[in-house]
Motif scaffolding. Sequence first.
Motif, mmCIF file in Angstrom:
data_model
loop_
_atom_site.group_PDB
_atom_site.id
_atom_site.type_symbol
_atom_site.label_atom_id
_atom_site.label_comp_id
_atom_site.label_asym_id
_atom_site.label_seq_id
_atom_site.Cartn_x
_atom_site.Cartn_y
_atom_site.Cartn_z
ATOM 1 N N LEU A 78 0.836 -1.206 0.000
ATOM 2 C CA LEU A 78 0.000 0.000 0.000
ATOM 3 C C LEU A 78 0.868 1.252 0.000
ATOM 4 O O LEU A 78 0.645 2.185 -0.772
ATOM 5 N N ILE A 79 1.892 1.277 0.838
ATOM 6 C CA ILE A 79 2.707 2.486 1.006
ATOM 7 C C ILE A 79 3.596 2.748 -0.208
ATOM 8 O O ILE A 79 3.831 3.896 -0.581
ATOM 9 N N GLU A 80 4.051 1.653 -0.812
ATOM 10 C CA GLU A 80 4.931 1.802 -1.984
ATOM 11 C C GLU A 80 4.284 2.651 -3.062
ATOM 12 O O GLU A 80 4.942 3.411 -3.758
ATOM 13 N N ASN A 81 2.968 2.463 -3.231
ATOM 14 C CA ASN A 81 2.270 3.145 -4.322
ATOM 15 C C ASN A 81 1.597 4.432 -3.883
ATOM 16 O O ASN A 81 0.866 5.038 -4.652
ATOM 17 N N MET A 82 1.856 4.854 -2.672
ATOM 18 C CA MET A 82 1.164 6.031 -2.137
ATOM 19 C C MET A 82 2.011 7.272 -2.405
ATOM 20 O O MET A 82 3.205 7.275 -2.114
ATOM 21 N N PRO A 83 1.429 8.343 -2.952
ATOM 22 C CA PRO A 83 2.188 9.595 -3.047
ATOM 23 C C PRO A 83 2.522 10.105 -1.635
ATOM 24 O O PRO A 83 1.926 9.661 -0.663
ATOM 25 N N PRO A 84 3.461 11.041 -1.548
ATOM 26 C CA PRO A 84 3.768 11.611 -0.223
ATOM 27 C C PRO A 84 2.502 12.202 0.399
ATOM 28 O O PRO A 84 1.628 12.691 -0.318
ATOM 29 N N THR A 85 2.415 12.128 1.715
ATOM 30 C CA THR A 85 1.201 12.593 2.388
ATOM 31 C C THR A 85 1.530 13.604 3.472
ATOM 32 O O THR A 85 2.647 13.651 3.984
ATOM 33 N N LYS A 86 0.495 14.401 3.794
ATOM 34 C CA LYS A 86 0.572 15.276 4.968
ATOM 35 C C LYS A 86 -0.766 15.144 5.671
ATOM 36 O O LYS A 86 -1.798 15.512 5.119
ATOM 37 N N HIS A 87 -0.722 14.536 6.857
ATOM 38 C CA HIS A 87 -1.960 14.314 7.606
ATOM 39 C C HIS A 87 -2.121 15.395 8.663
ATOM 40 O O HIS A 87 -1.151 15.810 9.303
ATOM 41 N N GLU A 88 -3.368 15.799 8.862
ATOM 42 C CA GLU A 88 -3.684 16.722 9.942
ATOM 43 C C GLU A 88 -4.850 16.131 10.727
ATOM 44 O O GLU A 88 -5.953 15.996 10.195
ATOM 45 N N VAL A 89 -4.589 15.752 11.961
ATOM 46 C CA VAL A 89 -5.634 15.120 12.776
ATOM 47 C C VAL A 89 -6.505 16.201 13.415
ATOM 48 O O VAL A 89 -5.997 17.125 14.039
ATOM 49 N N GLN A 90 -7.816 16.083 13.250
ATOM 50 C CA GLN A 90 -8.739 17.020 13.889
ATOM 51 C C GLN A 90 -9.196 16.497 15.241
ATOM 52 O O GLN A 90 -9.357 17.261 16.186
ATOM 53 N N SER A 91 -9.461 15.202 15.327
ATOM 54 C CA SER A 91 -9.929 14.651 16.593
ATOM 55 C C SER A 91 -9.734 13.152 16.599
ATOM 56 O O SER A 91 -9.591 12.532 15.539
ATOM 57 N N PHE A 92 -9.693 12.575 17.800
ATOM 58 C CA PHE A 92 -9.731 11.121 17.880
ATOM 59 C C PHE A 92 -10.560 10.722 19.090
ATOM 60 O O PHE A 92 -10.709 11.488 20.052
ATOM 61 N N ASP A 93 -11.137 9.536 19.024
ATOM 62 C CA ASP A 93 -11.869 8.954 20.143
ATOM 63 C C ASP A 93 -11.248 7.605 20.438
ATOM 64 O O ASP A 93 -10.785 6.919 19.530
ATOM 65 N N CYS A 94 -11.237 7.206 21.698
ATOM 66 C CA CYS A 94 -10.689 5.893 22.017
ATOM 67 C C CYS A 94 -11.515 5.207 23.083
ATOM 68 O O CYS A 94 -12.064 5.849 23.978
ATOM 69 N N HIS A 95 -11.608 3.891 22.950
ATOM 70 C CA HIS A 95 -12.222 3.062 23.981
ATOM 71 C C HIS A 95 -11.249 1.976 24.361
ATOM 72 O O HIS A 95 -10.739 1.280 23.470
#
Lengths: 180, 123
Positions: free
Chosen positions: A86-103
């Motif tokens: 999956l990663i091999e074929n992925m263009p460069p990324t920039k992630h911005e997390v807005q929120s997360f929930d966890c249980h």
Amino acid sequence: MDDAGIQTSASCPPTTISSSSTMAAPPITPSDIEIATRAADHFTRLYYTTYDSDTRLADLPQFYRPTSVLTWNGEPFSGVDGTRALIENMPPTKHEVQSFDCHPIPGTQPPSLLVTVSGNVTHGKGPAGNPTNTPAKTIEGHPRVFSQTFMLVPDPTAPPTKPGEVAKYYIGADIVRFVG
Amino acid sequence: MSQDFASVGQQFAKFYYEKFDSDRSQLAPLYRDFSMLTFEGQPFQGTQAIIEKLTSLSFQKVAHQVSSMDVQPSSDGKILVHVCGFLQVDGGENHLPYNQVFQLVPEGSTYYVLNDMFRLNLA
């Protein structure tokens, strides 16, 4: 590490377990919730920083195991090899997390963690980031809204290495969808 | 066996949203005393607290439209369901994007919701 852009909702629920509960699962303790919140916060920062880094092809698969199950916009991948593919074929990324929930998930000590993340991701570097010989039809980045869910599982073979760390987690299940 | 979890997940989601959109109080049997809901960042635990929250939401009418659903097996026969979709509230024109995650646990011949996380996706 800078907090900007991450609105962390420490949204793990209160610990009251009613006495009429009939399941065998041990109750969630305040300690479990503290662990869950800290671990999920730490994990999401580390994961997306790694994903967005130049060394992601070497580093990101280490979050996974051969038994990991991934779904990327409906496409299935499995294991460490699947992640690499999956990663091999992925263009460069920039992630911005807005929120997360966890249980925290009862049943093991430390518990597994169910984490869901909302944010946006930009693929490609845009014209300013491309080398001068980049073909004209390279993808230009437009931010996409994404929703990603992880099941983090404590790794029995990897004891914690830092003070205050409770466990090392790997990604047992991973689902990503772009929205809109 | 590998197809079972996918159809369980899909059937569950269909049932869940049908109940939610018609009469949310009927969702009570899907939860247990140790079930957890996080609704727009707010935590709730147990059937009573969860149903109180869902029935106190201020809209009269709601319609869920599912755009995508991903289902994966979790440990010990549990099932993870990840839904993206849109909400239409009180017949309004806005379709609000949302995502929701469920973890389902087998119990006898049925499943209940151990975990439920709902977010409007207005990022």
